[in-house]
Motif scaffolding. Sequence first.
Motif, mmCIF file in Angstrom:
data_model
loop_
_atom_site.group_PDB
_atom_site.id
_atom_site.type_symbol
_atom_site.label_atom_id
_atom_site.label_comp_id
_atom_site.label_asym_id
_atom_site.label_seq_id
_atom_site.Cartn_x
_atom_site.Cartn_y
_atom_site.Cartn_z
ATOM 1 N N ARG A 677 0.855 -1.188 0.000
ATOM 2 C CA ARG A 677 0.000 0.000 0.000
ATOM 3 C C ARG A 677 0.896 1.245 0.000
ATOM 4 N NH1 ARG A 677 -3.614 -3.080 3.550
ATOM 5 N NH2 ARG A 677 -2.298 -2.476 5.325
ATOM 6 N N TRP A 678 0.426 2.283 -0.685
ATOM 7 C CA TRP A 678 1.142 3.576 -0.692
ATOM 8 C C TRP A 678 0.254 4.632 -0.040
ATOM 9 C CZ3 TRP A 678 6.151 4.396 -2.189
ATOM 10 C CH2 TRP A 678 6.776 3.343 -2.868
ATOM 11 N N TYR A 679 0.900 5.512 0.752
ATOM 12 C CA TYR A 679 0.202 6.581 1.461
ATOM 13 C C TYR A 679 0.753 7.941 1.011
ATOM 14 C CZ TYR A 679 -1.578 2.992 4.616
ATOM 15 O OH TYR A 679 -2.205 1.904 5.149
ATOM 16 N N HIS A 680 -0.121 8.961 1.043
ATOM 17 C CA HIS A 680 0.267 10.325 0.616
ATOM 18 C C HIS A 680 -0.388 11.338 1.546
ATOM 19 C CE1 HIS A 680 -0.691 14.032 -1.822
ATOM 20 N NE2 HIS A 680 0.648 14.015 -1.815
ATOM 21 N N ARG A 681 0.381 12.381 1.837
ATOM 22 C CA ARG A 681 -0.196 13.544 2.494
ATOM 23 C C ARG A 681 0.499 14.793 1.949
ATOM 24 N NH1 ARG A 681 1.725 13.178 8.837
ATOM 25 N NH2 ARG A 681 3.991 13.330 8.490
ATOM 26 N N SER A 682 -0.253 15.871 1.839
ATOM 27 C CA SER A 682 0.275 17.069 1.179
ATOM 28 C C SER A 682 1.201 17.868 2.068
ATOM 29 C CB SER A 682 -0.891 17.948 0.702
ATOM 30 O OG SER A 682 -1.731 18.280 1.801
ATOM 31 N N SER A 683 1.052 17.753 3.395
ATOM 32 C CA SER A 683 1.914 18.490 4.322
ATOM 33 C C SER A 683 2.031 17.700 5.612
ATOM 34 C CB SER A 683 1.322 19.877 4.600
ATOM 35 O OG SER A 683 0.099 19.748 5.321
ATOM 36 N N PRO A 684 3.002 18.037 6.450
ATOM 37 C CA PRO A 684 3.145 17.308 7.717
ATOM 38 C C PRO A 684 1.932 17.441 8.618
ATOM 39 C CG PRO A 684 5.161 18.496 7.193
ATOM 40 C CD PRO A 684 4.142 18.953 6.205
#
Length: 766
Positions: A677-684
Amino acid sequence: DWQDLELTVDGSLLSGSGSFVESLSEVVTNKLRMLAESANSRRGVAQMSLDQSGKRLLAVEDQYNEAVANVSLAEQRRNSANERVNEATMRLQQVERQFNDSRDELQELVDIDKRCTEEVCRDVCMPGEVCRNCSMPTFIEKTVENCTVQIYNSSVPSTCCENVTCAARVPDPSCVRNNADCRAMRQREAGDAQGVGDEARELFQQLVEARRNRSLAQTAKRRAGVEYEIYKQRVDQLAMSLERLQKARDNSETVYDRTLEEVEPILRIYESGNDSGYQNVFSINGVTFNTKLTNSPTSLAFNVVFQNLIDNSGTEYRESYLYISTQSEAVNLERMADGIIDTAFIGDSKRSTWLQTRLRRQTTTDLTPRQIFASRCTHISNTQLFFAEIQARLTEIQENINTSREGAGGLSESLSEDGPQEDEEFAAYLDLIRDYEDLSMEALRALESTIFSEWQASMEFLYSESGSVGEVGCDGLADCLQTSTDQLLNLIDLTPDSQLSLEFISLRPSFPLAAKRLLELALLSNVSIQEGLARVDPIIEITTAYATDNYWCNEPPVMITEPPPEVNISLGATLRLSCEAESNLPLTYYWMRGGNVLPQFTTNELVLAAVQRQDSANYTCVASNPVGTAESIDTSVTVYELPQFYLSPESVVTYFGDGNGAWFACNASAWPYPGWRWYHRSSPESDWTIVEGELTNELLIVDPQVEDEGMYACEAFNYHGSVRSEPVTLTLLPFTVSQHQFPLEFSVFISNGTCTAEDLYDSLYS
């Protein structure tokens, strides 16, 4: 800047001596040989099992038919024996009536004194013929009745001599005649008594003979009844055995058919390749590959073209198999060979069935330990019955003899109670009767040895030809006695001392003498029934003591505590399994893994330290005693490895809308193999979200835009856990660029003309 360069390599592997293709071909050939020979062996074993079950069924059918015939014959003998008993009983009743009539006649003769008794006669005067001188002083007797007699030297009245003649005084003649008649009658009846006595003695002999004949007839009747019941029980037992054997035969046929179905694909290999060394059953027509180069390659897809040469279809199979660089070449060859065999010779539909059954082995023996124990237990029981039957027959004969002995002494006792003991003639007659009875008793005692000899003869005939004691055949009484004691002694010697009771241990030293004396029952002559019983009693006591806690009647162990059905354990941990069985006999334990014995584990506990992937298997605890074994349920052990990264993703800096895209990659070791699985977030400060549709260890973001910037993380997971990589970033730069395409062609040259897979990797990725 060659960051956007994509390099794809197409190639093929050379065949020939020492090549990877030849090695793969050899592995497939060896596997086919082993599987084919195993399949043929399994077919042969299944065929033998089927044949043996059929033979056993036919043998028991013959025994059953013979037993049914024996029941019919035994019933005829039983009816005949009943008729003989009835005839002997009627004869005995007839002789008893005649004997009682003779005894009553003797009693009448004994009662003579009651009908005829002599009396003392009184004197009376009788008339004389000569008259004497009345004046003479001489002794005269007055002949006139009531006159004075015995007058001497005295005057006699004149009237005395006038008309009466002088005479003597005599007993009363009438009384004398009566006494003479009485004596004559007693003498005449004494002569008749002699004849009646002779007749009584003859009838007494007939009475003894009649009782003996009835006793023999009753013995034959009882024997016929026992024989009938034994044969009837045998028929019932054989009927149940036939039913069980028929079921076993049907089961063997089912197993045989199922075995043929399972091994049929491989049997075709055996039939085609056995004579040619399996060189003509398949061929590998080529191995090619196509790969995209990466910085750290872990696998290479080989496209193998192969053909099954025995189905005559000409079909070529094309399958892809991963060559994993982290594994040895031997492991890769084994995996590829299994895939080739499953595809070309077994087929996908049978793959799971075959993999489950390919290691099965069937072994058959003529007699299992449990069957041996059951047979010996039955033999001991039948030996007890054999000895008990001998004892019962001898006891019955002894009782009949006692009855005859009591009857032989009844006449004198009856006469002595009723007869006049003061009569000398009667006393002499009574003594004669007693002498006759003593002779009769001596004859009866002599008859005992004759009866014993007849018993020996009847038993010898009974156990001749097809005789047996238990499961052991014998011929005649002596042989059966010898066989029974020999077999019993053999079983005693085979019994561990720890399994013998204290009572039997104390009796054991007397066994040889008891066995010898028992054998003499068939060899000695002039032996009384009482002595015969004395020879049987010791062996029965010993046999009973031995059979009280019979070692041979024990059962296989029973599993009372079993390991769990499933165990999941992490790589490198310690596996612990335990079991417990119950048995009257000493137990031993061992463990099996995948059907193979693990010789290092000999207790009810298995401890396996630092487990590895290859330790994943079915484990079974086996408890054993001399009778048989008990197996626990299979414990499915799965050795798992939590995911652990050996390749983490790296941050990427590229341009907005880059046509080559932004590429992230990660890899982890795990067992079972991990998912991704891959995870993404735009900022901390924002939350992690799953990148939808990305299920591999690589993430390619095509034409990256502003919303794609931020942090990315890779997660590897399996059923037992997961691990997430450290976050990396995607940075997008603005750019103005013109795109140019350069056609490139790479050629790889191997200096020695051939290469292994490792050489290929080194050449391509160096």
